[in-house]
Design a protein around this motif. Sequence first.
Motif, short mmCIF file in Angstrom:
data_model
loop_
_atom_site.label_atom_id
_atom_site.label_comp_id
_atom_site.label_asym_id
_atom_site.label_seq_id
_atom_site.Cartn_x
_atom_site.Cartn_y
_atom_site.Cartn_z
N PHE A 36 0.75 -1.27 -0.04
CA PHE A 36 -0.02 -0.05 0.06
C PHE A 36 0.84 1.38 0.03
O PHE A 36 0.28 2.35 -0.35
CB PHE A 36 -0.96 0.13 1.30
N GLY A 37 1.94 1.17 0.32
CA GLY A 37 2.77 2.46 0.53
C GLY A 37 4.04 2.29 1.11
O GLY A 37 4.53 1.14 1.48
N PRO B 125 5.56 2.78 -4.35
CA PRO B 125 4.22 2.34 -3.72
C PRO B 125 3.05 3.10 -4.98
O PRO B 125 3.37 3.71 -5.81
CB PRO B 125 4.31 3.23 -2.50
N ASN C 161 -4.16 4.44 -2.16
CA ASN C 161 -3.03 4.61 -1.06
C ASN C 161 -3.65 5.62 -0.11
O ASN C 161 -4.12 6.61 -0.26
CB ASN C 161 -1.79 5.47 -1.71
#
Length: 325
Positions: free
Chosen positions: A147-148, A232, A237
């Motif tokens: 996700f990040g 990412p 996000n």
Amino acid sequence: MPYPSYAKLTDEDVKSLYDFFMHQVPAAHVPNKPNEIRAIFSLRWPLAVWDWIFVKNGAFTPDPKHDAAWNRGAYLVEGLGHCSACHTPRGIAFQEKALDSTNSTFLSGASLDGWSATSLRGEMRTGLGPWSHADLVSFLKTGHNRFGSAFGSMTDVINNSTPYLNDADIDAMATYIKSLPANEMQQPHAYDNATTEVVQKLHVGNVGATVYAGRCATCHGQDGKGYAPFMPPVAGNPTVMDNDPESLINLVLNGSVPLVVKGTPDAYRMPQFRVTLGDDEIAEVVNFIRTGWGNKASMVTADDVAKLRKSTDPTSDNVIILKMR
């Protein structure tokens, strides 16, 4: 100094810290820096009043309604980890509005020093709702997941703290954080590929799409899905969809510093565009990202960018934050 969190430490852990500092950290001859606090703010008695109002005395008490792993995670997150120092909103006296999970404000996200520390609760778009237990463990260990990636003040946490914990403690922290319910019911992010077509076709007059295609797509993909875990996604996000766009603007303006996990530097980092892009262009590309691929976040203005540009100017005496180490 996050001592309201450290007040939760057990006497045994305080003694262990004392022994470590006194017997294992070598002495260094470094002259003290001059005191930069004005005399009127050096008075100590107002702090006693602040403590009486806002600081809870006493070590962490396990909650019998939860198992040992949850309680260990709560002790680390609420105490030694002091996650609340960044991720909990502060009141008029700069106090954290909550210090434990009995209050829904705890770890619900906060703005601090030019960054928005996102909610660590279960919101499906702006929190950690979509993250699995394994996703959170990966992030705490490496600063990356699907996700990040860590940025801003969280870089210090990854570079100097959580990767050095043992697996059981990281697992416990993830268990505790994943137990925090959402404060707002949100529909999960639904990916929309229409934005990808705009990037690929570069419609005339769409400044945001043009900037994204030329500056962002190489790392984050024309489809916004990135190349996890190191580059990412911008689609789905939580930082991109955050109600507060501060972090996304700051990242575009100032980039990020490398993550260094146990001495190994990250090969990828976000570059800064404060020199090559104007306020209007940054606002356009931030809006393109925040509204694209199903993100559906609120819009920003060039004035928003200009304010953050000024407050993070590394040549200014009033700089809030721009960590270039």
